[in-house]
Design a protein around this motif. Structure first.
Motif: not given
Ligand SMILES: [Zn+2]
Length: 210
Positions: A115-123
């Motif tokens: 989710q993080l690496l595909s931009g679905q959630i914020k880092n």
């Protein structure tokens, strides 16, 4: 501060009913030291009960757990995770001959990385955000489609393969493998079916173990 009741009760039950049956084995292990049959690197996930999956006994496995069962490259300057010293100790001191990386389905760590690496959630630069950055090389290789669930499942397996490659960045480990003194195995555990899939390195495929 006191221990939760379930732990105290569980311990009492173990000491009263299980310990007497294991006393002899524990005595031997105490006197002779541990001689684990294999080392297993797996996820922190509470659903992955290594000893039970392999029908093992006390002393059978030298186990290391971290989020998403990741082994970062040995070439990294900053080896902050305890996995590297654990592997070194396992191989050099305990003479481990079989090293298993065991990943699993529905892995929260892999899902977070996806989710993080595909931009679905914020880092948010949390520790886990930084840790799952180790999955990036696998994420880049992932053939993505519209189905997030399938992608995550593929990433769980790709990440095991990546950890195997990272293990081989250690000159010592590489030599042991070449000299056939150490075998590295990749396994993916399906929580739902209870199936284990074994990574066939020559075919680059995961296949049902039985
Ligand atoms: Zn997991």
């Amino acid at each position: 501060m006191s221990l939760p009741e379930f732990l105290i009760n569980g311990y009492k039950d173990w000491k009263e009913n299980i310990y007497p049956k294991k006393k002899e084995l524990l005595d031997i292990l105490f006197k002779e030291g541990q001689k684990p049959k294999a080392m297993i690197i797996t996820c922190c996930d509470s659903r992955v009960n290594i000893t039970k999956i392999f029908n093992g006994e006390i002393g059978d496995f030298f186990v290391y757990r971290n989020i998403a069962n990741l082994i970062p490259s040995f070439n990294l300057k900053d080896l902050n995770d305890g996995v590297h010293p654990a592997i070194e100790y396992g191989i050099e001191n305990l003479k481990i001959k079989d090293l298993i990386i065991l990943g699993h389905s529905n892995c929260g760590g892999i899902k977070h990385a996806y989710q993080l690496l595909s931009g679905q959630i914020k880092n948010n630069n949390k520790k886990i955000d930084r840790w799952v950055e180790n999955i990036k090389p696998s994420f880049i290789k992932l053939e993505k489609n519209q189905n997030n669930e399938k992608n995550i499942k593929s990433l769980e397996k790709l990440s095991i393969i990546n950890s195997i490659s990272n293990l081989l960045t250690s000159v010592e480990i590489n030599k042991l493998v070449t000299d056939r003194k150490l075998k590295i195995h990749g396994i993916w555990f399906d929580l739902k079916t209870g199936n284990l899939e074994y990574y066939n390195q020559s075919q680059n495929k995961f296949k049902n173990l039985t």
